[in-house]
Design an enzyme around this catalytic site. Structure first.
Site, PDB file in Angstrom:
ATOM      1  N   ASP A 344      25.796 -71.113  31.089  1.00  0.00           N
ATOM      2  CA  ASP A 344      25.677 -70.877  32.518  1.00  0.00           C
ATOM      3  C   ASP A 344      24.399 -71.554  33.024  1.00  0.00           C
ATOM      4  OD1 ASP A 344      26.528 -68.735  34.862  1.00  0.00           O
ATOM      5  OD2 ASP A 344      24.368 -69.109  34.782  1.00  0.00           O
ATOM      6  N   ALA A 345      24.533 -72.363  34.071  1.00  0.00           N
ATOM      7  CA  ALA A 345      23.400 -73.167  34.530  1.00  0.00           C
ATOM      8  C   ALA A 345      22.235 -72.296  35.005  1.00  0.00           C
ATOM      9  CB  ALA A 345      23.855 -74.097  35.658  1.00  0.00           C
ATOM     10  N   ASP A 362      26.517 -80.812  40.378  1.00  0.00           N
ATOM     11  CA  ASP A 362      27.917 -81.146  40.666  1.00  0.00           C
ATOM     12  C   ASP A 362      28.829 -79.986  40.277  1.00  0.00           C
ATOM     13  OD1 ASP A 362      30.099 -82.606  41.457  1.00  0.00           O
ATOM     14  OD2 ASP A 362      30.229 -83.778  39.617  1.00  0.00           O
TER      15      ASP A 362
END
Length: 499
Positions: A344-345, A362
């Site tokens: 998870d970013a 993105d």
């Protein structure tokens, strides 16, 4: 009749019941978006239906064992076929919501009938306090097992359709098995009951064998072109379709790119940010598991390393090994400068160290709260901490024409975290007018020079990206924060008009 056998049944039917609920919530989130709303509605309807089933059980006065088996077979058939039927309904019926919530209600009523009947069957075998204690214990253990199995094994390994059919088979097996261990309680002939159980098992077994055909049949109505690849991962449904002009990637039914014109999108996403930084060396991509933004960054010989953070290993693996996609991204994942992190970013940003000269964000559009968090002030503050002093950021920001409020919400949210932001747009035939945000931590002028040898961007088009027409201009918005997620509501309201 041994109580232990019936407690095993309680465990199995509790596991199956929760799996059907999770299946409906997941499938609804996939096709309708807004996972919080869908899961809330599914859970609410299902729990209410359980209560209705428990209430209705009082009207069953005789033949408890036979009624239990018949209900078990009903749950098996309806629950087992729920996923393929819902997929087909979404593709072919305008009243999908009615089918979805109606099936959840009926399954819930049937499951709600099961435990009261079992407890009444067991009341002559155990003390009441032991009966309640043990039945509820096995019921909750089954629910725990279902909640662990579903995300960790069922969805990534089996997919929604096979999971649905498999647990239907478990219910049907319990029903068939009960015709033997409950035989002393069953009056009349058992042949018809057993034949019905065998018929249900046969139907579900055929469904398991033809699961791919069922899924393909449903998806063939959802997509205009032939389905080339389809897989359900722990995080999303990945579908690649194609025709003679190229191929298209869909995540949870939403188009991510068309190979025919994706270069317009990815050149516009990447190169304005790269153009702002003199000799960028360390690049970061958040999302972008298709490798197409990565392809653009690797054009720059100054780049020494690229870290790509994408949640779904199924997506990054596909981008490396599916030949048409690997060819489109120029085998970018094989470049020794590239490091892939499947996480998870937001969680990764909280834990990572190091600074980056360029960051490209993105993510898919903010159509769910899980995605909406990646467009909040909290996320942008974390991102800012990982940027070098002169770094630049490029962020995809949905369509400023279709979702103008959502677009400006992203811009204003970034500004609220003290980014200096330049909104811009590009025309992508497959998407229409698409928006981006270019940001730095100090005031700056948009770039006017494009790198050479690109297919779309040149100096003239680079400058034109930052000219917004009147119908794309600013509108009043709230700031998107973790505790309000206003962006998801903006996005959902604006895009729903075009569905």
């Amino acid at each position: 009749m041994r109580p232990t056998i019936l407690f095993i049944n309680v465990f199995i039917i509790a596991t199956c019941g929760l799996v059907y609920e999770l299946l409906a919530g997941t499938l609804a989130s996939y096709v309708l978006g807004d996972s919080v709303t869908q899961f809330s509605l599914i859970i609410g309807i299902y729990l209410f239906a359980l209560g209705v089933g428990a209430w209705l059980s009082q009207f069953i006065e005789t033949g408890l064992a036979r009624r239990f088996i018949e209900i078990e077979l009903g749950v098996a058939l309806l629950g087992g076929l729920s996923a393929p039927l819902l997929f087909l309904s979404f593709a072919r019926l305008s009243s999908f919501h009615l089918v979805l919530y109606g099936s959840v209600f009926v399954i819930g009523v049937l499951v709600g009938l099961e435990l009261p009947l079992l407890m009444r069957i067991l009341k002559d075998v155990l003390d009441f306090k032991d009966l309640v204690s043990r039945v509820l214990t096995f019921d909750y253990i089954g629910a725990l097992v279902a909640s662990l199995l579903f995300p960790l094994f069922c969805v990534p390994r089996l997919g929604l359709v096979r999971t649905s059919l498999l647990f239907g088979l478990f219910n049907a097996a319990v029903g068939l098995w009960a015709t033997w261990y409950m035989e002393p309680l069953l009056k009349g002939s058992l042949t018809g009951l057993r034949l019905r159980a065998v018929l249900v098992i046969t139907i579900l077994t055929v469904g398991m064998i033809k699961a791919n055909t069922l899924t393909t049949l449903a998806e063939s109505d959802l997509f205009a072109n032939e389905v080339l690849y389809a897989r359900t991962t722990s995080y999303q449904r990945i579908v690649l379709t194609g025709d003679k002009t190229g191929f298209q990637l869909f995540l949870n039914g939403h188009l991510q790119f068309n190979s025919l014109d994706e270069y317009r999108y990815h050149e516009a996403l990447v190169h304005p940010a790269m153009a702002l930084v003199r000799s960028p060396r360390r690049a970061l991509i958040l999302g972008g598991g298709d490798g197409l933004a990565l392809r653009e960054i690797l054009h720059y010989p100054s780049v020494e390393s690229v870290t790509l953070v994408d949640l779904d290993p199924g997506m990054t693996t596909l981008s490396q090994h599916f030949p048409p996609l690997a060819k489109l991204n120029h085998q970018s994942f094989s470049d020794p400068r590239v490091r892939v992190v499947n996480q998870d970013a937001m969680l990764w940003l909280e834990d990572t160290q190091g600074l980056y000269d360029v960051a490209i964000v993105d993510f898919p559009d903010p159509g769910t709260f899980a995605l909406g968090k990646l467009y909040t002030t909290r996320f942008y503050k974390l991102l800012k901490q990982r940027l070098a002093p002169d770094a630049a950021v490029g962020i995809q920001s949905t369509s400023p024409l279709v979702a103008r409020t959502a677009f400006w919400c992203i811009i204003r949210t970034m500004e609220a975290t003290r980014f200096f932001v330049r909104p811009y747009h590009v025309a992508v035939p497959s998407f229409g007018v698409w928006g981006f945000a270019l940001a730095q931590t100090a005031p700056f002028e948009p770039p006017t020079t494009a790198p050479p040898a690109l297919r779309f961007l040149d100096n003239q088009t680079m400058a034109a990206l930052f000219v917004l027409s009147a119908d794309l201009g600013p509108v009043p918005v709230e700031i998107n924060r973790l505790d309000n997620q206003v962006l998801v509501r903006y996005y959902d309201a604006e895009w729903r008009k075009y569905e």
